[in-house]
Design a protein around this motif. Structure first.
Motif, short mmCIF file in Angstrom:
data_model
loop_
_atom_site.label_atom_id
_atom_site.label_comp_id
_atom_site.label_asym_id
_atom_site.label_seq_id
_atom_site.Cartn_x
_atom_site.Cartn_y
_atom_site.Cartn_z
N TRP A 111 0.87 -1.34 -0.58
CA TRP A 111 0.09 0.28 0.34
C TRP A 111 0.85 1.29 -0.24
CZ3 TRP A 111 -0.63 4.08 3.61
CH2 TRP A 111 -2.15 5.29 2.74
N CYS A 153 2.47 2.18 -3.59
CA CYS A 153 1.87 2.20 -4.39
C CYS A 153 1.12 3.77 -3.92
CB CYS A 153 -0.07 1.53 -4.02
SG CYS A 153 0.14 -0.30 -4.34
N ALA A 177 4.21 -3.09 -6.16
CA ALA A 177 3.03 -2.14 -6.30
C ALA A 177 3.44 -1.35 -7.52
CB ALA A 177 3.89 -1.39 -5.19
N TYR A 178 4.27 -0.87 -7.74
CA TYR A 178 5.10 0.07 -9.07
C TYR A 178 4.39 -0.70 -10.70
CZ TYR A 178 7.83 3.81 -6.59
OH TYR A 178 7.39 4.84 -5.71
N GLU A 185 1.94 6.26 -7.43
CA GLU A 185 0.75 7.50 -7.61
C GLU A 185 1.34 9.14 -7.37
OE1 GLU A 185 -2.40 6.69 -4.87
OE2 GLU A 185 -2.98 4.47 -5.80
N THR A 236 2.03 -2.51 -10.44
CA THR A 236 0.68 -2.19 -10.44
C THR A 236 0.11 -0.88 -10.80
OG1 THR A 236 0.72 -4.09 -8.25
CG2 THR A 236 -1.76 -2.75 -9.28
N ILE A 237 0.95 -0.02 -10.29
CA ILE A 237 0.28 1.61 -10.86
C ILE A 237 0.84 2.06 -11.92
CG2 ILE A 237 0.58 3.97 -9.83
CD1 ILE A 237 -0.89 2.15 -7.82
#
Length: 313
Positions: free
Chosen positions: A232, A235, A272-273, A239, A275-276
Motif C-alpha cells: 500500500w 503504491c 506495487a509499481y 501514485e 500495478t500503478i
C-alpha cells in the motif's frame, strides 16, 4: 581461516552429487554459520531468520533431519565474515552490464568465487571488511544488490523453483589466488549515484514529512499485515511520482524493521509499481542472455580457477 576461504574449500569438494544437509554439515564444521530456508524458496524456516544461523553441529543436524529438503543459507556481513554482490537479470535490467562497468573501474575485481543463480544471474563473494559495518543495499536501476550486514544468501546446492522447474545454484569459478575486501559504499555510489538535492521549498518539506510518516507506519506493521502495508505504501509513492529506486530506499529500512526480508521487500515494491505504472509492453526475463552465456560464465565448469574472460583477473 576466512569465511570465504572456508566456504570455497567446501564448495571445491562438491564435485559429485551432494545433498544440502551434507553441505550444511560441512560448512558448520568449517566454522561458517548456516540456517535452513523453505524447500524450493528463499524464505527462512527458522523463527528469527538469519539471526538463528549457527555452527552448532547438533542444531544443524536437527534442522535438516526435520526438513531434509530445506535450502541452505548463510548470513552475510560480520556474522559470517563474508559479503556478496548479487547480479540480477530481470527485464528490463541486465545487472551484468553494471557489474562489468564496476569491474573496469576496479571496484569488484577481488572476488573469492562466483556462483550462477537459478534466474540466470550471479553471486560474487568477497571477504567482509574487518571492524566495519557494511549494510545491505539495492541498486535497482543497475540490477545489482549488495548482501552485507542485515542480509543473507542461498548457497549451493540449494534449489529454487523457476517456472515450475527446480533449478540450482552452481559454483562456476573459484579464485585460486588471493581475494580482496570490497568497498561497498563506493560501489553503491558508482552504480547509483545520489544527485545533489536542489534547494527545498515548502512543498518539498511537506512531502518529506509525509514520506517519513509513511515509513514510520510501515515499520510498525505487525505479523499478517507487513506485506500488505508495504504494498500500500509503495503504491502511494508510485501514485505521487516517486521513482521506484527512491521508494525502495525510503521503504526498505522500515519494512526490514517490521520483519520482512530484503528480497521480499524488493519484490513487493516492484509489484506495487507494476500495478500503478504498468510497463508499456510485456516484460520478459533476460535469463540466458548472450552477456551471461558468453561473458562471465563463458567457461562451463563446476569448479575451475579463474581464466581471463572479458576483463576478469
Amino acid at each position: 581461516m576466512a569465511a570465504t576461504d572456508a566456504l570455497a574449500d567446501v564448495l571445491r569438494q562438491m564435485t559429485g552429487p551432494w545433498t544440502v544437509s551434507d553441505a550444511a554439515r560441512e560448512l558448520a564444521t568449517a566454522g561458517v554459520p548456516v540456517f535452513p530456508c523453505v524447500p524450493g524458496r528463499k524464505r527462512p524456516l527458522t523463527e528469527h531468520g538469519f539471526h538463528d544461523a549457527t555452527t552448532d553441529p547438533g542444531q544443524v543436524e536437527a534442522w535438516w533431519r526435520t526438513h531434509p529438503d530445506a535450502n541452505l543459507a548463510v548470513p552475510t556481513g560480520a556474522t559470517s565474515g563474508m559479503v556478496g554482490v548479487d547480479v540480477d537479470v530481470h527485464a528490463p535490467t541486465d545487472g551484468y552490464e553494471a557489474f562489468e562497468r564496476a569491474h573496469r573501474a576496479g571496484l569488484v575485481s577481488g572476488w573469492a568465487f562466483l556462483v550462477s543463480t537459478p534466474s540466470g544471474g550471479m553471486h560474487a563473494y568477497y571477504p567482509a571488511t574487518p571492524a566495519q559495518t557494511q549494510r545491505s543495499w539495492q541498486a535497482a536501476r543497475a540490477g545489482v544488490d549488495f548482501r552485507g550486514d542485515g542480509g543473507y544468501i542461498l548457497v549451493p546446492p540449494s534449489m529454487v523453483s523457476i517456472s515450475g522447474a527446480a533449478v540450482g545454484y552452481r559454483v562456476r569459478q573459484i579464485n585460486s589466488g588471493s581475494s580482496a575486501t570490497l568497498d561497498s559504499d563506493r560501489l553503491r555510489e558508482f552504480l547509483d549515484p545520489r544527485p545533489t538535492p536542489p534547494p527545498r521549498t515548502g512543498n518539498d518539506v511537506q512531502r518529506s514529512l509525509d514520506v517519513s510518516r509513511l515509513a514510520t507506519w510501515v515499520a510498525a506493521r505487525g505479523e499478517g499485515e507487513r506485506n500488505r502495508g508495504l504494498f500500500w505504501a509503495a503504491c502511494r509513492l508510485a501514485e505521487n511520482g516517486a521513482p521506484a529506486p527512491e521508494a525502495l530506499d525510503v521503504l526498505a529500512a522500515a519494512a526490514s524493521q517490521s520483519g520482512l526480508g530484503e528480497r521480499e521487500i524488493t519484490a513487493t515494491v516492484r509489484s506495487a509499481y507494476r500495478t500503478i505504472l504498468p510497463p508499456a509492453g510485456p516484460s520478459s526475463s533476460v535469463q540466458g542472455s548472450s552477456r551471461a552465456a558468453d561473458g562471465w560464465f563463458a567457461l562451463e565448469a563446476t569448479v575451475r580457477p579463474p581464466t581471463p574472460v572479458r576483463g576478469l583477473p
